[in-house]
Design an enzyme around this catalytic site. Structure first.
Site, short mmCIF file in Angstrom:
data_model
loop_
_atom_site.label_atom_id
_atom_site.label_comp_id
_atom_site.label_asym_id
_atom_site.label_seq_id
_atom_site.Cartn_x
_atom_site.Cartn_y
_atom_site.Cartn_z
N PHE A 173 0.84 -1.20 0.00
CA PHE A 173 0.00 0.00 0.00
C PHE A 173 0.87 1.24 0.00
CE2 PHE A 173 0.79 -1.06 4.41
CZ PHE A 173 1.02 0.16 5.03
N CYS A 174 0.27 2.34 -0.44
CA CYS A 174 0.95 3.64 -0.47
C CYS A 174 -0.12 4.73 -0.34
CB CYS A 174 1.78 3.81 -1.73
SG CYS A 174 0.85 3.65 -3.26
N THR A 175 0.26 5.97 -0.50
CA THR A 175 -0.67 7.08 -0.24
C THR A 175 -1.85 7.09 -1.21
OG1 THR A 175 1.20 8.39 0.55
CG2 THR A 175 -0.86 9.56 0.12
#
Length: 272
Positions: A173-175
Site C-alpha cells: 500500500f501507499c498514499t
C-alpha cells in the site's frame, strides 16, 4: 467546505507531454486551480484543488482532451486550499523506482472494502512502500516498515528481506496508489507470484472505511500544507513539520526535549 482537493494519477502513452505543459497550466489558472501535476512520457500524477464546479470541469477536461480515457481520483475537502501555487512539471517518470518496470503486469487490485480481510490473514505479508517520514505518522496494523528515505531504496530492501517469500501472499500500500502500481509490477518481474495493492491507496481507504471498522493506525502524510489527513480524509489538527528539516512531527515529537520550535526536532537535532 469551500474547496475540493483531488489526488490522481494515470499511466498512458503521453508522447506530447512536453508540448502540453503550458496548456495544462493555462487551463488550471483559468479555473483558479492550485496544486501540482507531474507529466512524463508514461502519464501524469497530481494533487490539485479548487471549487467543486471548477475542479470537476478541469478533471473532465483532463479525461476528454489529454488522457482520452476515464481516470479515477481521490477527494477531500477543506476551507482553504493547501497549495500556494499552480505548477505543471516535466519529469522523465511520474515516480521513479530507479529500475525498469513493465507496467503491463501489475499486481492484483484490492478495493478498500476488501483490504482488511486480506491483511488480517496471518499468511499475508503487509508491506508499506512509503518513505520513513510518511510511515512515522501512521500505517496499517502489522505492516512492515522498510525504513527507507526514497522509493528507489525499496527494491534493495525487498531483495534483502523478502527474497525467500516469492510465493507468499504480499499486500502493498501507499498514499494514493501510484507507487504500488509500479512496485507490484516490479515485484512480478522479480518473480513474486502473489502480490496485491490497495486500490486508490490509503486516501481512498480513509475516504470509504469508517474509523470504527478500520485497521489504519495514526494519520496519513500528504504532500501539501495539510501535512496529514485522518479518517474521512479530514486535515490533521495535530501533525506539523519541522521548520529545519521538514520531517513530519506528532505531538509526542514536539514534546521531546530535542525539539526547538522553528529550529530543530528529534530527527535533525544533534542533541536528540
Amino acid at each position: 467546505m469551500s474547496f475540493v482537493v483531488a489526488t490522481f494519477y494515470h499511466f498512458f502513452d503521453f508522447k506530447e507531454f512536453e508540448q502540453k505543459k503550458q496548456l495544462l497550466k493555462d487551463q488550471m489558472l483559468a479555473r483558479g486551480i492550485k496544486g501540482s501535476i507531474l507529466i512524463a512520457p508514461e502519464g501524469l500524477n497530481g494533487t490539485i484543488g479548487g471549487t467543486r464546479e471548477k475542479l470537476d470541469d478541469f478533471l473532465s477536461y483532463l479525461q476528454s482532451d489529454i488522457i482520452r480515457a476515464p481516470m479515477g481520483h481521490k477527494e477531500s475537502y477543506c476551507d482553504t486550499l493547501p497549495f500556494g501555487r499552480t505548477k505543471v512539471r516535466l519529469k522523465t517518470e511520474t515516480i521513479s523506482l530507479g529500475e525498469p518496470v513493465d507496467l503491463s503486469q501489475v499486481g492484483t487490485y484490492v478495493d478498500p472494502k476488501d483490504w482488511d480481510a486480506l491483511i488480517s490473514d496471518p499468511d499475508t505479508i503487509i508491506l508499506d512502500t512509503r518513505n520513513d517520514y510518511e510511515v512515522h505518522l501512521g500505517t496499517f496494523k502489522g505492516a512492515i516498515d522498510p525504513d527507507i528515505e526514497t522509493f528507489k531504496q525499496l527494491p534493495a530492501f525487498v531483495r534483502k528481506t523478502l527474497s525467500e517469500n516469492k510465493n507468499a501472499k504480499i499486500a502493498t500500500f501507499c498514499t494514493g496508489g501510484i507507487r504500488c502500481e509500479k512496485f507490484t509490477a516490479w515485484m512480478k518481474t522479480e518473480g513474486f507470484t502473489d502480490v496485491y495493492h490497495l486500490k486508490g491507496g490509503i486516501l481512498k481507504y480513509l475516504e470509504e472505511i469508517p474509523e470504527a471498522q478500520s485497521s489504519w493506525q495514526g494519520e496519513c502524510y500528504v504532500f501539501d500544507d495539510r501535512v496529514a489527513v485522518t479518517h474521512g480524509v479530514h486535515a490533521s489538527t495535530t501533525s506539523s513539520k519541522c521548520e529545519a528539516c521538514g520531517f513530519a512531527l506528532t505531538p509526542e515529537d514536539r514534546a521531546h526535549p530535542s525539539y526547538v520550535p522553528d529550529k530543530a526536532c528529534g530527527f535533525c537535532n544533534p542533541l536528540k
